[in-house]
Design an enzyme around this catalytic site. Sequence first.
Site, mmCIF file in Angstrom:
data_model
loop_
_atom_site.group_PDB
_atom_site.id
_atom_site.type_symbol
_atom_site.label_atom_id
_atom_site.label_comp_id
_atom_site.label_asym_id
_atom_site.label_seq_id
_atom_site.Cartn_x
_atom_site.Cartn_y
_atom_site.Cartn_z
ATOM 1 N N ASP A 102 6.423 2.609 11.855
ATOM 2 C CA ASP A 102 5.015 2.373 11.531
ATOM 3 C C ASP A 102 4.268 1.985 12.798
ATOM 4 O O ASP A 102 4.712 1.114 13.548
ATOM 5 C CB ASP A 102 4.939 1.225 10.507
ATOM 6 C CG ASP A 102 3.946 1.505 9.401
ATOM 7 O OD1 ASP A 102 2.756 1.692 9.715
ATOM 8 O OD2 ASP A 102 4.359 1.520 8.225
ATOM 9 N N ASP A 210 -0.853 3.774 10.892
ATOM 10 C CA ASP A 210 -1.620 2.900 9.998
ATOM 11 C C ASP A 210 -3.121 3.053 10.243
ATOM 12 O O ASP A 210 -3.564 3.099 11.402
ATOM 13 C CB ASP A 210 -1.200 1.446 10.276
ATOM 14 C CG ASP A 210 -1.736 0.478 9.247
ATOM 15 O OD1 ASP A 210 -1.362 0.599 8.083
ATOM 16 O OD2 ASP A 210 -2.540 -0.407 9.633
ATOM 17 N N GLU A 272 -2.500 7.663 8.263
ATOM 18 C CA GLU A 272 -3.121 7.146 7.045
ATOM 19 C C GLU A 272 -4.634 7.295 7.256
ATOM 20 O O GLU A 272 -5.251 6.492 7.947
ATOM 21 C CB GLU A 272 -2.735 5.674 6.857
ATOM 22 C CG GLU A 272 -3.151 5.132 5.516
ATOM 23 C CD GLU A 272 -3.144 3.610 5.453
ATOM 24 O OE1 GLU A 272 -2.954 3.081 4.358
ATOM 25 O OE2 GLU A 272 -3.354 2.945 6.496
ATOM 26 N N HIS A 346 3.886 1.310 -0.268
ATOM 27 C CA HIS A 346 3.937 -0.148 -0.363
ATOM 28 C C HIS A 346 2.584 -0.762 -0.717
ATOM 29 O O HIS A 346 2.490 -1.978 -0.885
ATOM 30 C CB HIS A 346 4.430 -0.721 0.971
ATOM 31 C CG HIS A 346 3.462 -0.442 2.079
ATOM 32 N ND1 HIS A 346 3.238 0.830 2.564
ATOM 33 C CD2 HIS A 346 2.625 -1.248 2.766
ATOM 34 C CE1 HIS A 346 2.314 0.785 3.497
ATOM 35 N NE2 HIS A 346 1.917 -0.469 3.643
ATOM 36 N N ASP A 347 1.516 0.048 -0.771
ATOM 37 C CA ASP A 347 0.195 -0.462 -1.167
ATOM 38 C C ASP A 347 -0.133 -0.081 -2.607
ATOM 39 O O ASP A 347 -1.234 -0.374 -3.084
ATOM 40 C CB ASP A 347 -0.904 0.129 -0.269
ATOM 41 C CG ASP A 347 -0.826 -0.364 1.171
ATOM 42 O OD1 ASP A 347 -0.317 -1.469 1.402
ATOM 43 O OD2 ASP A 347 -1.284 0.379 2.058
HETATM 44 O O1 ISL Z 1 -4.177 -1.142 -0.149
HETATM 45 C C1 ISL Z 1 -5.045 -0.358 0.093
HETATM 46 C C2 ISL Z 1 -5.141 0.914 -0.655
HETATM 47 O O2 ISL Z 1 -5.699 0.723 -1.903
HETATM 48 C C3 ISL Z 1 -5.989 -0.514 1.201
HETATM 49 O O3 ISL Z 1 -6.961 -1.412 1.072
HETATM 50 C C4 ISL Z 1 -5.145 -0.702 2.442
HETATM 51 O O4 ISL Z 1 -5.314 -1.934 2.992
HETATM 52 C C5 ISL Z 1 -5.493 0.372 3.397
HETATM 53 O O5 ISL Z 1 -5.020 1.507 2.789
HETATM 54 C C6 ISL Z 1 -4.841 0.226 4.759
HETATM 55 O O6 ISL Z 1 -3.474 0.048 4.618
HETATM 56 C C7 ISL Z 1 -2.673 -0.193 5.724
HETATM 57 O O7 ISL Z 1 -3.203 -1.131 6.609
HETATM 58 C C8 ISL Z 1 -3.362 -2.456 6.108
HETATM 59 C C9 ISL Z 1 -2.099 -2.976 5.438
HETATM 60 O O8 ISL Z 1 -2.381 -4.135 4.724
HETATM 61 C C10 ISL Z 1 -1.494 -1.962 4.495
HETATM 62 O O9 ISL Z 1 -0.281 -2.424 3.965
HETATM 63 C C11 ISL Z 1 -1.317 -0.692 5.268
HETATM 64 O O10 ISL Z 1 -0.694 0.318 4.529
HETATM 65 C C12 ISL Z 1 -3.741 -3.291 7.281
HETATM 66 O O11 ISL Z 1 -2.882 -3.026 8.352
#
Ligand code: ISL
Length: 581
Positions: A102, A210, A272, A346-347
């Site tokens: 990541d 990310d 992402e 994981h989100d």
């Molecule tokens: O969770 C989400 C999707 O519904 C978003 O608000 C998310 O925070 C966004 O997609 C970004 O995600 C990534 O970066 C974030 C981290 O908290 C997430 O776990 C990661 O996947 C900040 O680094």
Amino acid sequence: MTIIRNPAWWKEATIYQIYPASFQDSNNDGWGDLAGITSKLDYIKELGVDAIWVCPFYESPQEDMGYDIANYEKIWPRYGTNDDCFRMMEEAHKRDIKVIVDLVINHCSEEHDWFKESKSSKTNPKRDWYFWRPPKGYDTEGNPIPPNNWRSFFGGSAWRFDDTTSEFFLHVFAPGQPDFNWENEECRKAIYDSSVGYWLRHGVDGFRIDVGSMYSKAEGLPDAPITDPSVPYQDGTAFFINGPRIHEYHKEMRQYMYTQIPEGKEIMTVGEIGIGDENDFRDYTSAKEEELNMMFNFKHTSVGECRQCKYELIPFTLKDFKLALAESFLFIEGTDCWSTIYLENHDQPRSVSRFGSDSPKWREVSSKMLATLVISLTGTVFIYQGQELGMPNFKNRKIEQIKCVEGTGTYAAIKRDYGEDSEKMRKYFEALALISRDHGRTPFPWNSDEPTAGFSKDAEPWIDMNESFRDGINAEAELKDKDSVFYFWKKALQIRKEHKDILVYGSNFQFCDLDNEKLFMFTKDSDNKKMFAVFNFTSENTNFEVPDDKASYTLFFGNYANPDGNSRTLKPWEGRLYYMK
Ligand code: ISL
């Protein structure tokens, strides 16, 4: 067999996502770790995936579960040592499993040395590596007012005041996640060397990038329009998602990557990106642009969430879901771009609870149906740990048990802005039960042993277990049962490889009867084949019509045993893949 698009390992690969905190705890401290992952590589191999993507394992105060990185070149001690990580990579490579890490470089942690230097004085050489701004003014009580009205994704203002120099810094995520100022070239070069170069030089096969759409902020960081007058901070994403210089940055980083790997090695990158239009998606993923190989779209995982406040559910139809999911891959038709297919990460909550049925009667069959849908679509498939077991969401969790900073931050903001007894709060809890990010983060259920399903020995895990391991939803039970969701995924991934010309690479996707609220049906083609796919999204027998009466249909895969391919009735949550001639 003719492949109609340029083949690549990363197009055909299935990637298995691992959340290190919750996969396997090798030293009984309640946290998963890298040695734990290494010990389970044979399990991962058995499933038949080609690569693992491991979520952040770097030094971090864990305000956002490692997405707040304090040192890109060091493993967080609870996860092990750098040597443990190199061993994990070596053991994965021995098994022909590639390793994706990541890359979290929109922001770092406030604990990173670079940020500590930056905050130390207004004249520090790294001051400009972050966004520092003086207060807009002071309110009647003497409190400093943030430089603009942007709100953070995790609730409250996107600016945090720092006493050291009496200025604010920008954090679009948690207060401990300062955004890098990518305009600063020296900062970009340092990011590349530390977070990208270090890991490429140690043999990783690619990166999941990310929030890869957010590095470029609009000039002047202007106030966002007021779209919700009831709250102090507004949605500023239009000023930092797919911003003016974002493509330039990705091109530069990609070029850097290729200076760090041996001649002939082909790495993969998946960004992402989240939201944008077709042109944005094409710019990011077109092969000739040399930015990213592919990207994650959020359209389908955010159906049913209110745009203004994620934790407020809105009704959605099957048609909404179909159109949203298709947005992940339709933009690549007729181009040199590439797509991804995923339902969980994981989100996200568990897909069977969200898009299938997690009732005991239908959980297995609807998990298998969703697996069939996933392997039928064009793009690189990503599976999230536990999805291969058909894990459902947990039930009845209290706010005190919620660990995710998005969940707790939003709770605090709603409490402050509307109060504990408000309608907003009632809606928040309703949404949390369905879409909390914690649903995907509970410890992996290896077996049915109390108290932690074989995750730890007897330590209390950092987050509460999903109780479903007691109902046979665990790896040991599923590995003993040839009809389990696990073995179905294994078979489905094999089928995908056997029929890759159409399943992985197929094009000319066409919906059939898009308005149908029970069935998801489509056709797609490869050079010399055509397929028809049909999925029943209900718990009832449902009749379907084939797209062309005169064609003949040969069933080649489905989620029920011994199906009658000639019948035009699907059983509950049944999915079928046919060749058409
Ligand atoms: O969770 C989400 C999707 O519904 C978003 O608000 C998310 O925070 C966004 O997609 C970004 O995600 C990534 O970066 C974030 C981290 O908290 C997430 O776990 C990661 O996947 C900040 O680094």
